[in-house]
Write an enzyme that holds these catalytic residues in place. Structure first.
Site, mmCIF file in Angstrom:
data_model
loop_
_atom_site.group_PDB
_atom_site.id
_atom_site.type_symbol
_atom_site.label_atom_id
_atom_site.label_comp_id
_atom_site.label_asym_id
_atom_site.label_seq_id
_atom_site.Cartn_x
_atom_site.Cartn_y
_atom_site.Cartn_z
ATOM 1 N N GLU A 116 18.646 48.108 43.640
ATOM 2 C CA GLU A 116 19.109 48.322 42.256
ATOM 3 C C GLU A 116 20.110 47.252 41.867
ATOM 4 O OE1 GLU A 116 21.035 52.125 42.284
ATOM 5 O OE2 GLU A 116 19.227 53.153 42.971
ATOM 6 N N LYS A 118 23.787 46.181 40.733
ATOM 7 C CA LYS A 118 25.134 46.732 40.843
ATOM 8 C C LYS A 118 25.840 46.406 39.535
ATOM 9 C CE LYS A 118 28.953 47.132 44.066
ATOM 10 N NZ LYS A 118 30.083 46.996 43.196
ATOM 11 N N ASP A 120 28.631 46.087 36.800
ATOM 12 C CA ASP A 120 30.045 45.779 36.953
ATOM 13 C C ASP A 120 30.845 46.433 35.828
ATOM 14 O OD1 ASP A 120 32.204 44.724 38.149
ATOM 15 O OD2 ASP A 120 31.921 42.680 37.407
ATOM 16 N N TYR A 228 22.854 56.031 38.425
ATOM 17 C CA TYR A 228 22.228 55.615 39.677
ATOM 18 C C TYR A 228 22.355 56.614 40.819
ATOM 19 C CZ TYR A 228 27.062 53.919 39.826
ATOM 20 O OH TYR A 228 28.415 53.813 39.731
ATOM 21 N N LYS A 315 26.702 41.322 47.323
ATOM 22 C CA LYS A 315 27.415 40.659 46.226
ATOM 23 C C LYS A 315 26.883 39.254 46.011
ATOM 24 C CE LYS A 315 31.280 43.120 45.373
ATOM 25 N NZ LYS A 315 32.284 42.929 44.521
ATOM 26 N N CYS A 409 62.040 26.135 25.144
ATOM 27 C CA CYS A 409 60.823 26.068 24.337
ATOM 28 C C CYS A 409 60.356 24.614 24.226
ATOM 29 C CB CYS A 409 61.090 26.646 22.949
ATOM 30 S SG CYS A 409 59.665 26.458 21.849
ATOM 31 N N CYS A 412 60.885 23.769 20.153
ATOM 32 C CA CYS A 412 62.170 23.750 19.437
ATOM 33 C C CYS A 412 63.358 23.637 20.379
ATOM 34 C CB CYS A 412 62.297 24.977 18.541
ATOM 35 S SG CYS A 412 62.471 26.508 19.466
ATOM 36 N N CYS A 427 60.027 32.453 23.424
ATOM 37 C CA CYS A 427 61.005 31.656 22.672
ATOM 38 C C CYS A 427 61.588 32.583 21.603
ATOM 39 C CB CYS A 427 60.319 30.456 22.024
ATOM 40 S SG CYS A 427 61.393 29.688 20.778
ATOM 41 N N CYS A 433 60.954 28.173 14.906
ATOM 42 C CA CYS A 433 60.131 27.456 15.882
ATOM 43 C C CYS A 433 58.759 27.171 15.252
ATOM 44 C CB CYS A 433 60.013 28.319 17.135
ATOM 45 S SG CYS A 433 58.948 27.635 18.390
HETATM 46 S S1 IVH Z 1 25.782 53.987 44.417
HETATM 47 C C1 IVH Z 1 28.059 56.882 47.323
HETATM 48 N N1 IVH Z 1 24.595 52.315 42.805
HETATM 49 O O1 IVH Z 1 29.777 50.185 42.746
HETATM 50 C C2 IVH Z 1 27.765 55.588 46.658
HETATM 51 N N2 IVH Z 1 26.958 52.281 42.874
HETATM 52 O O2 IVH Z 1 31.341 49.350 45.056
HETATM 53 C C3 IVH Z 1 27.482 55.757 45.236
HETATM 54 N N3 IVH Z 1 27.973 50.680 41.294
HETATM 55 O O3 IVH Z 1 31.720 53.087 42.999
HETATM 56 C C4 IVH Z 1 27.421 54.490 44.518
HETATM 57 N N4 IVH Z 1 26.099 49.926 40.428
HETATM 58 O O4 IVH Z 1 30.962 52.325 40.673
HETATM 59 C C5 IVH Z 1 25.778 52.762 43.277
HETATM 60 N N5 IVH Z 1 23.374 50.936 41.396
HETATM 61 C C6 IVH Z 1 24.546 51.359 41.849
HETATM 62 C C7 IVH Z 1 25.777 50.856 41.373
HETATM 63 C C8 IVH Z 1 26.969 51.329 41.924
HETATM 64 C C9 IVH Z 1 27.425 49.857 40.393
HETATM 65 C C10 IVH Z 1 29.440 50.794 41.529
HETATM 66 C C11 IVH Z 1 29.945 52.211 41.640
HETATM 67 C C12 IVH Z 1 30.558 52.311 43.000
HETATM 68 C C13 IVH Z 1 30.871 50.878 43.298
HETATM 69 C C14 IVH Z 1 30.952 50.655 44.793
#
Ligand code: IVH
Length: 672
Positions: A116, A118, A120, A228, A315, A409, A412, A427, A433
């Site tokens: 999946e 991740k 942000d 998710y 990551k 500053c 001035c 300042c 200024c």
């Molecule tokens: S699963 C028990 N799936 O990443 C684990 N987390 O670094 C449940 N996050 O706290 C998390 N996308 O806020 C999961 N597809 C995804 C995610 C995801 C973002 C975040 C989530 C988690 C953090 C962990």
């Protein structure tokens, strides 16, 4: 060589300072990768030397996002985090470990894995009962979080009532609240215009927005949510993937990039594909998540104290470049705040040339330890604004001196003062200024303020330097001949400026307040002040207590307003603006439905109404002199309750003996 005890202490100190920069200041100074490496080193050393363990070590804590003002709620199941990996090999290694623990050591037919995005943003837990959303809680410290249900309800993509069928009577669903790139850019543009600090990335912006006490503003900012993870005593399917497909049918946004992989060999390809596709997504992502699909296998793999063994994050590497610092400049803004800026040898990063990067404040310059002519690491991860994340100290000239913050500053020459409790230097020469005055002139003519066409950044400086406009009231004395005498201003521009000046006389009162450049008075606050006072004379004569009684006006804003109107030259400016014919009061029709019927009352609105919207009720409260508040406390006068008021709120009101009234009673109360 330092001893393990020394190194452990050093790592703890460093990580604590980075935690503060990240969680408190919202301004991380190192990349997530570097942070994780420090944390891993500390975890390893602590494991090797259990005698040096300390319950206050940063390894023992999970970042908290708890804010005052929200009710805290315990999670039914703790919200854990994920452990990070940075290479395909590490992901393969994790799949192999899962196979081993599940008694499939050869991995001939590997276990099915779901890949999946991740997202942000900031994580959220939603509880549904009977197909209706009953509660939304932030992650907090993992054990308990803040009840942000009212704010969550403003997110259009979150179903309040589920579609379809087959959902458990009661279940929890977890996901990520995100601020899409478009909404993030718009928000930062507004903030830049108002000289408010910018959000470094959509994650901070989403987290900050979710914790606002004003659901209307939350709604305006345009949050979104992806889901998710489904949890319940009895789930509809025996595997994660199918459960998420069900959740999608019930109305949740589940990413279409979620992919079921039958074999470990597909992981590599998935990573490559998604690293390209993520760049086209409307929201920020910082990696991928891999999960064991089968719920029985998940159960068997179990959890460590921090994270599930059945899932892992991968990551993406942040894009990073190394370039030389040419010099640090110090720039003075409209409010006199001095910002250090790294001027760099131009370098290509994620498709754009970077020449400058803000260093934000003195503390950041010190934490980074920047010296003259240093080679600096510039990064653009999920961030669009380039960030200096480190120094290549090996490349430093032996005689290079540390970059010093200025004491006076740059424009001035006035000695700078440090704002108490903040990292910023200012300042104090507000009215003498040049960059501050020009900044205020630019603000005055801006689109959200008086919208005077023809005066941009350059023309504001030109008019000031020519002595034609020394303060905002001087715009109303401008003559065509004076303007045309200026180099670079032709008759057409002169005409446009004069027309803009004339049109500004009908700009509404709230924008007049906003245009004055009173510290902390942005557009929303200006609107509140206009509605709460009705006219400029009332605003100028109000005491601190009276100002604080206006909805959303805190002591800091009240003090800034009082201070502004105490300065004689500001009073003169206001009088001159009034003489010029500006709108110094709300229109009569707005005033006529104002009363004091709710004066001195603090009211909490909760639930869903049938006769008017929540926003309309909020406005009615303000117009009748009352104050809206987001949470029930001893100070609450009464709760205006609609359907589905949260049981915890109801209980709290009862226990404090606070009356709860319905919309009919409320409407009768304000009927004149
Ligand atoms: S699963 C028990 N799936 O990443 C684990 N987390 O670094 C449940 N996050 O706290 C998390 N996308 O806020 C999961 N597809 C995804 C995610 C995801 C973002 C975040 C989530 C988690 C953090 C962990």
């Amino acid at each position: 060589m330092s001893s393990p005890a020394q190194r452990i202490q050093q790592l703890r100190d460093e990580l604590n300072s980075h935690n503060h920069a990240y969680y408190v200041d919202n301004r991380p100074v190192i990349s997530d990768y570097d942070y994780d490496m420090l944390m891993k080193e500390l975890e390893k050393l602590e494991a090797e030397h259990p005698e040096l363990d300390d319950p206050f070590s940063p390894t023992h804590r999970v970042g908290s996002d708890i804010t005052k003002g929200f009710e805290q709620v315990a999670h039914e199941r703790p919200m854990l985090s994920l452990s990070n990996t940075y290479s395909v090999e590490e992901v393969d290694e994790w799949v192999r470990r899962c196979n081993d623990s599940l008694g499939n050591p050869d991995g001939l037919k590997s276990i099915p894995i779901v890949g999946e995005m991740k997202f942000d943003g900031t994580s959220i837990s939603l509880i549904y009962e009977g197909g209706r959303l009953v509660r939304a809680v932030t992650r907090g410290d993992g054990e308990k979080g803040d009840d942000v249900t009212e704010n969550i309800k403003t997110i259009r993509s979150i179903p309040l009532v589920l579609h379809g069928e087959g959902y458990p009577e009661r279940f929890e669903i977890r996901g990520e609240i995100v601020l899409p790139w478009k909404a993030f850019d718009r928000l930062n543009e507004e903030r830049a215009f108002n000289e408010e600090p910018l959000f470094a990335n959509p994650r901070n912006a989403a987290a900050g927005t979710l914790k606002m006490q004003n659901a209307a503003e939350v709604s305006r900012r345009g949050l979104d949510a992806y889901f998710y993870y489904l949890l319940a005593d009895e789930l509809p399917c025996d595997n994660h993937y199918d459960n998420m497909l069900m959740a999608r049918k019930w109305g949740f946004k589940v990413s279409h990039l979620m992919t079921l992989m039958d074999d470990i060999s597909e992981v590599d390809e998935f990573i490559k594909r998604l690293d390209v596709e993520r760049k086209e997504l409307p929201v920020a992502t910082d990696g991928l998540v891999f999960k064991v699909n089968n719920l029985r296998q998940q159960l068997n793999l179990g959890y460590t104290s921090k994270s599930p063994r059945w899932a892992i994050a991968y990551k993406f590497a942040a894009e990073r470049a190394l370039t030389r610092l040419r010099f640090v400049s110090f720039e003075v803004g409209r409010m006199g705040i001095v910002t250090p800026v790294a001027n760099l040898e131009p370098v290509l990063l994620s498709g754009t040339i970077v020449k400058r990067a803000s260093l934000h404040n003195e503390d950041i310059v010190k934490t980074l330890g920047i010296h003259e002519g240093d080679m600096l690491y510039v990064e653009k991860g999920g961030e669009i604004i380039p960030k200096i994340t480190g120094v290549d100290t090996a490349a430093r000239e032996p005689d290079a001196a540390p970059v010093k913050f200025i004491t006076h500053c740059p424009d001035c020459g006035t000695p700078l003062v440090r704002i108490p409790g903040e990292a910023a230097w200012q300042c104090p020469n507000k009215y003498g200024c040049r960059p501050q005055i020009i900044g205020r002139l630019e603000h005055y003519v801006g689109r959200h303020a008086m919208d005077i066409d023809g005066v941009g950044e350059e023309n504001a400086a030109l008019l000031y330097d020519a002595g034609l406009v020394r303060d905002i009231a001087d715009f109303y004395t401008l003559k065509a001949a004076d303007l045309e005498a200026l180099e670079r201003v032709g008759p057409r521009t002169a005409q446009r400026i004069l027309e803009g000046v004339e049109a500004s006389k009908s700009v509404p009162f709230d924008r007049v307040i906003y245009s004055l450049s009173i510290p902390f008075v942005g557009e929303t606050v200006a609107r509140k002040l206009a509605r709460g006072t009705g006219d400029i004379d009332t605003l100028m004569s109000m005491s601190r207590d009276e100002l604080v009684a206006i909805d959303d006006i805190g002591p800091r804003i009240a003090d800034a307003v009082i201070e502004y109107f105490c300065v004689p030259s500001n009073k003169v400016i206001v009088e001159r603006l009034r003489e010029a014919g500006l709108q110094m009061a709300l229109p009569e029709e707005d005033k006529s439905d104002r009363t004091d019927l709710l004066s001195g009352k603090t009211i909490v609105i909760s639930g869903v109404f049938s006769k008017h919207s929540r926003e309309e009720y909020k406005e009615m409260i303000e117009k009748n002199g009352g104050k809206n508040s987001g949470s029930i406390s001893k100070k609450t006068s009464f709760v205006l309750a609609g359907d589905n008021m949260g049981p915890s709120k109801l209980e709290k009101a009862r226990s404090l003996g606070i009356p709860v009234i319905d919309e009919n009673e409320f409407l009768a109360m304000i009927r004149k």
